[in-house]
Design an enzyme around this catalytic site. Structure first.
Site, PDB file in Angstrom:
ATOM      1  N   ILE A   1      -1.494 -12.152   9.169  1.00 14.88           N
ATOM      2  CA  ILE A   1      -2.503 -11.698  10.135  1.00 14.88           C
ATOM      3  C   ILE A   1      -3.475 -12.843  10.442  1.00 14.88           C
ATOM      4  CG2 ILE A   1      -4.233  -9.922  10.655  1.00 14.88           C
ATOM      5  CD1 ILE A   1      -2.830  -8.201   8.468  1.00 14.88           C
TER       6      ILE A   1
ATOM      7  N   ASP B   1      -6.867 -22.238   3.147  1.00 16.81           N
ATOM      8  CA  ASP B   1      -5.694 -21.567   2.589  1.00 16.81           C
ATOM      9  C   ASP B   1      -5.017 -22.541   1.632  1.00 16.81           C
ATOM     10  OD1 ASP B   1      -3.047 -20.256   2.361  1.00 16.81           O
ATOM     11  OD2 ASP B   1      -3.693 -19.086   4.093  1.00 16.81           O
TER      12      ASP B   1
ATOM     13  N   SER C   1      -8.288  -1.969   4.574  1.00 13.65           N
ATOM     14  CA  SER C   1      -7.005  -1.265   4.746  1.00 13.65           C
ATOM     15  C   SER C   1      -7.206   0.237   4.807  1.00 13.65           C
ATOM     16  CB  SER C   1      -6.118  -1.621   3.560  1.00 13.65           C
ATOM     17  OG  SER C   1      -5.041  -0.727   3.470  1.00 13.65           O
TER      18      SER C   1
ATOM     19  N   THR D   1      -5.612   2.133   3.245  1.00 13.02           N
ATOM     20  CA  THR D   1      -5.332   2.628   1.897  1.00 13.02           C
ATOM     21  C   THR D   1      -6.566   3.324   1.296  1.00 13.02           C
ATOM     22  OG1 THR D   1      -4.302   2.020  -0.199  1.00 13.02           O
ATOM     23  CG2 THR D   1      -5.902   0.477   0.655  1.00 13.02           C
TER      24      THR D   1
ATOM     25  N   TYR E   1      -4.461  -2.738  -5.894  1.00  9.35           N
ATOM     26  CA  TYR E   1      -4.643  -3.414  -4.599  1.00  9.35           C
ATOM     27  C   TYR E   1      -5.655  -2.634  -3.750  1.00  9.35           C
ATOM     28  CZ  TYR E   1      -3.787  -3.943   0.375  1.00  9.35           C
ATOM     29  OH  TYR E   1      -3.964  -4.066   1.720  1.00  9.35           O
TER      30      TYR E   1
ATOM     31  N   LYS F   1      -9.709  -3.426  -2.353  1.00  5.01           N
ATOM     32  CA  LYS F   1     -10.224  -3.303  -0.972  1.00  5.01           C
ATOM     33  C   LYS F   1     -11.489  -2.447  -0.957  1.00  5.01           C
ATOM     34  CE  LYS F   1      -7.311  -5.886   1.165  1.00  5.01           C
ATOM     35  NZ  LYS F   1      -7.770  -7.172   1.675  1.00  5.01           N
TER      36      LYS F   1
ATOM     37  N   LEU G   1       8.161  -2.482   5.151  1.00  2.00           N
ATOM     38  CA  LEU G   1       9.301  -1.926   5.873  1.00  2.00           C
ATOM     39  C   LEU G   1       9.924  -2.891   6.898  1.00  2.00           C
ATOM     40  CD1 LEU G   1      11.078   0.546   6.562  1.00  2.00           C
ATOM     41  CD2 LEU G   1       9.298   1.228   8.198  1.00  2.00           C
TER      42      LEU G   1
HETATM   43  C1  UD1 Z   1       0.954  -0.509   2.017  1.00  2.00           C
HETATM   44  C2  UD1 Z   1      -0.458  -0.116   1.775  1.00  2.00           C
HETATM   45  C3  UD1 Z   1      -1.361  -0.761   2.784  1.00  2.00           C
HETATM   46  C4  UD1 Z   1      -1.219  -2.240   2.680  1.00  2.00           C
HETATM   47  C5  UD1 Z   1       0.214  -2.649   2.871  1.00  2.00           C
HETATM   48  C6  UD1 Z   1       0.294  -4.134   2.555  1.00  2.00           C
HETATM   49  C7  UD1 Z   1      -0.924   2.037   0.795  1.00  2.00           C
HETATM   50  C8  UD1 Z   1      -0.957   3.518   1.007  1.00  2.00           C
HETATM   51  N1  UD1 Z   1      -0.571   1.332   1.849  1.00  2.00           N
HETATM   52  O1  UD1 Z   1       1.330   0.112   3.244  1.00  2.00           O
HETATM   53  O2  UD1 Z   1      -2.678  -0.420   2.532  1.00  2.00           O
HETATM   54  O3  UD1 Z   1      -2.055  -2.874   3.595  1.00  2.00           O
HETATM   55  O4  UD1 Z   1       1.089  -1.910   2.001  1.00  2.00           O
HETATM   56  O5  UD1 Z   1       1.456  -4.546   2.049  1.00  2.00           O
HETATM   57  O6  UD1 Z   1      -1.201   1.538  -0.269  1.00  2.00           O
HETATM   58  N2  UD1 Z   1       9.616   1.938   3.325  1.00  2.00           N
HETATM   59  C9  UD1 Z   1      10.941   2.292   3.151  1.00  2.00           C
HETATM   60  N3  UD1 Z   1      11.806   1.334   2.692  1.00  2.00           N
HETATM   61  C10 UD1 Z   1      11.415   0.057   2.412  1.00  2.00           C
HETATM   62  C11 UD1 Z   1      10.046  -0.295   2.601  1.00  2.00           C
HETATM   63  C12 UD1 Z   1       9.183   0.688   3.051  1.00  2.00           C
HETATM   64  O7  UD1 Z   1      11.349   3.430   3.395  1.00  2.00           O
HETATM   65  O8  UD1 Z   1      12.254  -0.753   1.979  1.00  2.00           O
HETATM   66  C13 UD1 Z   1       8.673   2.958   3.826  1.00  2.00           C
HETATM   67  C14 UD1 Z   1       7.569   3.267   2.843  1.00  2.00           C
HETATM   68  O9  UD1 Z   1       7.946   4.297   1.977  1.00  2.00           O
HETATM   69  C15 UD1 Z   1       6.443   3.678   3.786  1.00  2.00           C
HETATM   70  C16 UD1 Z   1       6.724   2.895   5.064  1.00  2.00           C
HETATM   71  O10 UD1 Z   1       8.061   2.454   4.972  1.00  2.00           O
HETATM   72  O11 UD1 Z   1       6.526   5.033   4.058  1.00  2.00           O
HETATM   73  C17 UD1 Z   1       5.811   1.699   5.214  1.00  2.00           C
HETATM   74  O12 UD1 Z   1       5.846   0.959   4.002  1.00  2.00           O
HETATM   75  P1  UD1 Z   1       5.127  -0.465   3.851  1.00  2.00           P
HETATM   76  O13 UD1 Z   1       5.555  -1.345   4.946  1.00  2.00           O
HETATM   77  O14 UD1 Z   1       5.389  -0.931   2.438  1.00  2.00           O
HETATM   78  O15 UD1 Z   1       3.594  -0.156   4.063  1.00  2.00           O
HETATM   79  P2  UD1 Z   1       2.655   0.943   3.371  1.00  2.00           P
HETATM   80  O16 UD1 Z   1       3.146   1.325   2.037  1.00  2.00           O
HETATM   81  O17 UD1 Z   1       2.439   2.010   4.381  1.00  2.00           O
END
Ligand code: UD1
Length: 338
Positions: free
Chosen positions: A13, A32, A126, A128, A151, A155, A202
């Site tokens: 970001i 950094d 976040s 979060t 984490y 925050k 994700l």
């Molecule tokens: C999390 C944190 C967020 C943080 C971010 C930084 C929480 C609630 N959220 O976001 O604050 O800024 O990480 O890294 O703590 N998923 C899959 N398969 C995968 C990866 C992810 O199904 O291989 C799903 C997860 O279950 C989730 C969604 O995709 O439902 C998003 O996941 P992700 O990208 O890791 O972000 P958050 O967990 O939402």
């Protein structure tokens, strides 16, 4: 030109914000130590901006080294503070590392800002802090929950630290930006997310799977309380997010009476993980292998923003949709593999 220190400016970001700051007439200065980023970001920035950006390779938790940066740079108008660890799972295993880095760097910054009379700070927080909100979309008024990971606690702790610092010195203007789920990459495909090792998030996992580095995506749970059972998130294009920082800093600097203000940065729309998979397949024309796995510990079922306050106060609104963000993420992934 107003000089702005961007800690973590080589990160995901941070680097996109450096671009938007420079394009809006600020002079971004990156601090950094590249522990979680890569040298190639500087080439990307130079290509996009047509010039080099000043970089200090310094650990933000090192008071002496940071002191030298402040002494050298002079006349800083503000700070945008990104430098932090962000892997939720790792933070559970190594909480001290997270507190030392995420809270420690902010302490160092605030002490130096006081010494050098730098009066504007924009902080990377976040969604979060909301946990699983009772009402959706979630507004800034919603109560903070006990964070589900160290984490998240860092925050919340940093937000509180900044509120306290503002109370002690009301001339210090603070903006707390609560990001929802940043995804995508710069449309030039010159900068983007560079996860080290296996991605936790994700979208990088999806792009790496599509390019054959990972065999298959595991969707964490299809039995959540959502329309299709997979988790729902508010995915925001990183360029939209970066623009919000410029608006936030400009607003912060224009205030006659400095305040400490919090803003959600999201699109206001929730998309499920399965919708993300389908949209990725649509916009890239590639089939994405995936399986349904168990829920991931700590995941909330659904969270998306009420971004109305940022629009009313900052005049900022997300413009780019999910398909654009996924297309840009894919273009970036392909550049990386060239
Ligand atoms: C999390 C944190 C967020 C943080 C971010 C930084 C929480 C609630 N959220 O976001 O604050 O800024 O990480 O890294 O703590 N998923 C899959 N398969 C995968 C990866 C992810 O199904 O291989 C799903 C997860 O279950 C989730 C969604 O995709 O439902 C998003 O996941 P992700 O990208 O890791 O972000 P958050 O967990 O939402």
């Amino acid at each position: 030109m107003k000089k702005v220190l961007v800690t973590g400016g080589a990160g995901y970001i941070g680097s996109h914000t450096v671009v938007e700051l420079a394009r809006s007439g600020f002079e971004p200065i990156i601090v950094d130590d590249l522990r979680n980023s890569h040298e190639r970001v500087f080439k990307g920035l130079e290509h996009i901006l047509g010039r080099k950006v000043e970089v200090h390779r310094v650990d933000c938790t090192d008071p002496a080294a940071m002191g030298r940066v402040f002494a050298q740079v002079k006349d800083l108008s503000g700070v945008v503070h990104f430098a932090a660890y962000k892997a939720v799972g790792e933070s559970v295993a190594e909480p001290l590392k997270y507190y030392r880095n995420n809270v420690g760097s902010l302490l160092v910054l605030l002490e130096l800002m006081a010494e050098y009379e730098v009066k504007h700070i924009v902080f990377s927080s976040s969604c979060t802090v909301y946990g699983q909100p009772e009402e959706l979309p979630v507004s800034e008024e919603a109560p903070d929950r006990r964070a589900s990971s160290p984490y998240g606690s860092t925050k919340m702790c940093c937000e509180q630290l900044l509120r306290d610092a503002h109370v002690a010195d009301p001339s210090l203007a603070v903006v707390l930006l609560r990001y929802f789920n940043p995804i995508g990459a710069h449309p030039s495909a010159r900068i983007g997310e560079l996860p080290i090792g296996v991605p936790n998030n994700l979208v990088p996992f999806i792009t790496q799977t599509a390019s054959g580095i990972r065999r298959s995506l595991t969707v964490f749970g299809n039995d959540h309380d959502t329309h299709d059972g997979s988790c729902v998130r508010d995915f925001i294009h990183v360029v939209d997010l970066a623009e919000a920082h410029v608006k936030a800093l400009t607003w912060c600097e224009s205030r006659e009476v400095p305040t400490c203000e919090v803003f959600n940065l999201g699109t206001g729309r929730g998309h499920s993980v399965l919708e993300v998979v389908r949209t990725f397949e649509e916009v890239t024309g590639r089939e994405l292998p995936y399986t349904i796995g168990p829920r991931r510990a700590g995941d909330v079922a659904s969270v998306y923003a009420d971004p109305g306050k940022a629009e009313r106060v900052l005049g900022w609104k997300a413009k780019l949709d999910l398909g654009t963000a996924l297309r840009d993420a894919w273009a970036w992934e392909r550049t990386l593999r060239e």
